[in-house]
Design an enzyme around this catalytic site. Structure first.
Site, mmCIF file in Angstrom:
data_model
loop_
_atom_site.group_PDB
_atom_site.id
_atom_site.type_symbol
_atom_site.label_atom_id
_atom_site.label_comp_id
_atom_site.label_asym_id
_atom_site.label_seq_id
_atom_site.Cartn_x
_atom_site.Cartn_y
_atom_site.Cartn_z
ATOM 1 N N LYS A 147 -21.266 13.812 6.888
ATOM 2 C CA LYS A 147 -21.681 13.699 5.492
ATOM 3 C C LYS A 147 -22.638 12.519 5.345
ATOM 4 O O LYS A 147 -22.274 11.376 5.632
ATOM 5 C CB LYS A 147 -20.468 13.445 4.602
ATOM 6 C CG LYS A 147 -19.692 14.696 4.245
ATOM 7 C CD LYS A 147 -18.682 14.334 3.158
ATOM 8 C CE LYS A 147 -17.910 15.536 2.669
ATOM 9 N NZ LYS A 147 -16.980 15.163 1.584
ATOM 10 N N GLU A 241 -16.467 21.467 4.057
ATOM 11 C CA GLU A 241 -15.542 21.192 2.945
ATOM 12 C C GLU A 241 -15.325 22.398 2.044
ATOM 13 O O GLU A 241 -15.565 22.350 0.838
ATOM 14 C CB GLU A 241 -16.016 19.983 2.111
ATOM 15 C CG GLU A 241 -14.918 19.495 1.180
ATOM 16 C CD GLU A 241 -15.129 18.076 0.673
ATOM 17 O OE1 GLU A 241 -16.113 17.428 1.029
ATOM 18 O OE2 GLU A 241 -14.250 17.623 -0.080
ATOM 19 N N ARG A 245 -10.731 20.377 4.448
ATOM 20 C CA ARG A 245 -11.327 19.044 4.497
ATOM 21 C C ARG A 245 -10.951 18.195 3.272
ATOM 22 O O ARG A 245 -10.978 16.977 3.326
ATOM 23 C CB ARG A 245 -12.854 19.176 4.627
ATOM 24 C CG ARG A 245 -13.538 17.870 4.963
ATOM 25 C CD ARG A 245 -14.941 18.090 5.510
ATOM 26 N NE ARG A 245 -15.622 16.813 5.598
ATOM 27 C CZ ARG A 245 -16.728 16.595 6.280
ATOM 28 N NH1 ARG A 245 -17.283 17.578 6.959
ATOM 29 N NH2 ARG A 245 -17.281 15.411 6.317
ATOM 30 N N HIS A 252 -7.870 9.356 -2.987
ATOM 31 C CA HIS A 252 -9.236 9.129 -3.475
ATOM 32 C C HIS A 252 -9.433 9.484 -4.942
ATOM 33 O O HIS A 252 -10.346 8.972 -5.576
ATOM 34 C CB HIS A 252 -10.242 9.908 -2.612
ATOM 35 C CG HIS A 252 -10.545 9.226 -1.307
ATOM 36 N ND1 HIS A 252 -9.572 8.959 -0.363
ATOM 37 C CD2 HIS A 252 -11.705 8.727 -0.794
ATOM 38 C CE1 HIS A 252 -10.135 8.354 0.679
ATOM 39 N NE2 HIS A 252 -11.425 8.199 0.440
ATOM 40 N N HIS A 256 -11.061 6.518 -6.579
ATOM 41 C CA HIS A 256 -12.415 6.543 -7.152
ATOM 42 C C HIS A 256 -12.410 6.113 -8.607
ATOM 43 O O HIS A 256 -13.304 5.405 -9.063
ATOM 44 C CB HIS A 256 -13.024 7.943 -7.040
ATOM 45 C CG HIS A 256 -13.551 8.265 -5.673
ATOM 46 N ND1 HIS A 256 -13.736 9.556 -5.237
ATOM 47 C CD2 HIS A 256 -13.938 7.461 -4.658
ATOM 48 C CE1 HIS A 256 -14.207 9.533 -3.998
ATOM 49 N NE2 HIS A 256 -14.338 8.280 -3.623
ATOM 50 N N HIS A 269 -13.464 -0.286 -1.673
ATOM 51 C CA HIS A 269 -13.060 1.120 -1.560
ATOM 52 C C HIS A 269 -11.678 1.259 -0.912
ATOM 53 O O HIS A 269 -10.800 1.961 -1.428
ATOM 54 C CB HIS A 269 -14.109 1.891 -0.757
ATOM 55 C CG HIS A 269 -13.766 3.333 -0.529
ATOM 56 N ND1 HIS A 269 -13.734 4.265 -1.553
ATOM 57 C CD2 HIS A 269 -13.398 4.008 0.592
ATOM 58 C CE1 HIS A 269 -13.381 5.442 -1.060
ATOM 59 N NE2 HIS A 269 -13.173 5.311 0.236
#
Lengths: 368, 368
Positions: A147, A241, A245, A252, A256, A269
């Site tokens: 990615k 994905e 995945r 997250h 996030h 993070h």
């Protein structure tokens, strides 16, 4: 190359090896050659201003000695470099340096460098070769899976591609100068890989947390090897994905949202997703997983020095709103990666927002 | 959909159909649905300010009636829109319109719209679906093969991807309003597809030039069908331009140089490559092909109204320099696509620059 570890990310004709060991930068010439990086076409190293001072001259010199034509480009450190502006600037340097379709781009640095340099490689002449040389623990995560992306003013990582490297070269010596807080934050994704896939590795992290924090080379090498292996196993099964995945997003969704609400400076993070993983563990227990899931998750994350309590001053409404905007929510349904045991998770597509709100409130009261 | 033609670009799991016929815009809803374009996620039509006035409301209305959620974005007409700036602007509109990973981007227009919209689709959330609705003859070429890109201030098409559409929908009615000069320039790539692959089709073009220039629907439909078929056959064998795909560049080495030296206003792309193809035919004959290769090439191109003489005021030295910078020259070797007969070409990697210079001089004296 004595004592180094090696694994392969299995992706058919796009498969590639990851080398992990002390002093591997010295072997860059040999390894680049072994994996088909051309000496006839110039290659370009992209790194940031912090890493440049520590490792760039070393890598340049090793590659030049081995006969490679090397150009380098340095970007400002930090997330703001993941922009189309920087992509255009780097593409200009690549053109002026004569990079052609047989050239390679080398990312020397952490996640920001890897994401940006990877998208330069993915888009330059519609795709040239790419090599990752990660210099942070956190980058073990982004160096597997292909990615790559830059940010748009309205959203992170929204302009990008899937572009697999030819090889990943992880020199443990480059990790020795990492600030302690970054070490801990990087270990968050390492522990995550255990929690989603490998109970034994979670136990190992629990027992070896002290060695990891002390940057013991053998322990660190093993942890990165295991972390990369889990990610590679998941990505091999679902490169683009489509479903599986998504389990890599454990912690997250809340994480996030915390990053967005706290501002990207208050929480790293890795710290945000540590809190998120505690939240997911609590959610798992509420949905039927054994209590142990919560206790073990919290203990391991605490031992590697990560925060487990959500900062109280962050507004619950804002956190909930930020989650609703997270791209993991498809067509209005609230999707969560939920542990069912240590080392196993499921993708739950119908988690109630009310329950998530309760968990967020509880996370603010979490004992540390 | 009576009387429409259909072909498939064979690319394994990335295979897609091309529909060619009169009035196909009216069938857009049905065809989009048949090929998996989602009605749950918004789609975005990208077009330019010229095409918008003629066909946008029509396409929007057909799709909305069929139940699709449609957003549209209009770009300035012309090559300067193929920029990262425009990519960023369009990505912003996509985000604000709520496009998600299941959305599609629809390119309504010619090559510029297709290239830019295709790269938006290739990079948005690392790749979403893409549909081509070409409105020029020339775009029959760019709508097959998946090459999408934007320009860099230093080079054209240098930032891009290979991104195949889900389907191509070619409504011959949209071609009826094309300016005559663009019709002729578009036919240049049609004839090229005959010259590299299909002698019979070259003869057909020779005999039907009048009908093509008159935009006779059946002749035009057949010509586009054949042109797309040849390109599809080549691309199927070499999706990522490792070798064979280079034959599609017949006439382009000289052609690109002429475009660069003349400035992009004096010669349209199709006109420049028509002159380039005469040059390649002359080169072929000098290297042993029958004289007929030159005579037939010139006759067909003349009949569809294309220039065959190189404008005398263009400087030969500048043309040669521009060719040396063309990306088709790898590692210093001068590569040319050279006809060996009508309908057959070879990739010649050792053409002498002196011979090419002679040909360029001769092209300035060409009888018209």
């Amino acid at each position: 190359m004595s004592g180094h570890r090696e694994l392969t990310v299995e992706l058919g004709e796009r498969s590639y090896p990851i080398y992990i060991g002390e002093g591997l930068l010295d072997e860059a010439g040999k390894l680049f050659e072994r994996h088909g990086i051309s000496k006839k076409s110039p290659l370009m190293i992209i790194t940031d201003e912090n890493i440049a001072g520590r490792h760039l001259a070393h890598l340049e010199s090793v590659l030049q000695t081995a006969g490679f034509a090397v150009t380098s480009a340095i970007i400002p450190a930090g997330e703001t470099s993941k922009s189309l502006r920087e992509l255009e600037r780097l593409t200009g340097i690549a053109l002026e340096s004569g990079l052609d379709r047989k050239s390679a781009i080398v990312a020397l640095g952490g996640g920001v460098v890897g994401d940006l340099a990877g998208f330069v490689a993915a888009s330059y002449m519609r795709g040239i070769k790419f090599v990752q040389v990660p210099t942070t623990i956190l980058a073990h995560d982004s160096s597997v899976g292909g990615k790559v992306a830059v940010n748009h003013p309205l959203a992170k990582n929204i302009i990008g591609a899937f572009h697999q490297p030819e090889l990943v070269l992880y020199d443990l010596l480059t990790l020795q100068t990492l600030p302690e807080r970054e070490v801990k934050a990087g270990l968050s994704e390492v522990v995550k890989h255990g929690l989603i896939w490998d109970a034994e590795f979670v136990t190992w992290c629990d027992e070896n947390a002290g060695k990891l924090l002390a940057l013991d080379a053998d322990a660190l090498g093993y942890a990165l090897y295991k972390g990369c292996s889990v990610k590679a196993a998941v990505v091999s099964k679902d490169e683009r994905e489509n479903d599986l995945r998504a389990i890599l997003n454990l912690g997250h969704t809340i994480g996030h949202a915390l990053e967005a609400v706290a501002g990207y400076n208050e929480l790293l993070h890795g710290e945000a997703i540590a809190i998120g993983m505690i939240g997911s563990a609590k959610l798992g227990v509420r949905l039927g997983a054994p209590e142990e899931v919560y206790h073990v998750t919290k203990r391991v994350l605490s031992r590697v020095g990560l925060p487990v309590r959500l900062p109280e001053h962050l507004d619950t409404d804002e956190i909930m709103r930020a989650m609703m905007h997270d791209k993991k929510f498809q067509e209005g349904t609230m999707v969560f990666i939920v542990p069912t045991a240590i080392g196993t998770v499921e993708i739950n597509k119908s988690v109630s927002a009310a329950l998530v709100r309760e968990i967020v409130e509880e996370l603010k009261q979490e004992a540390v």
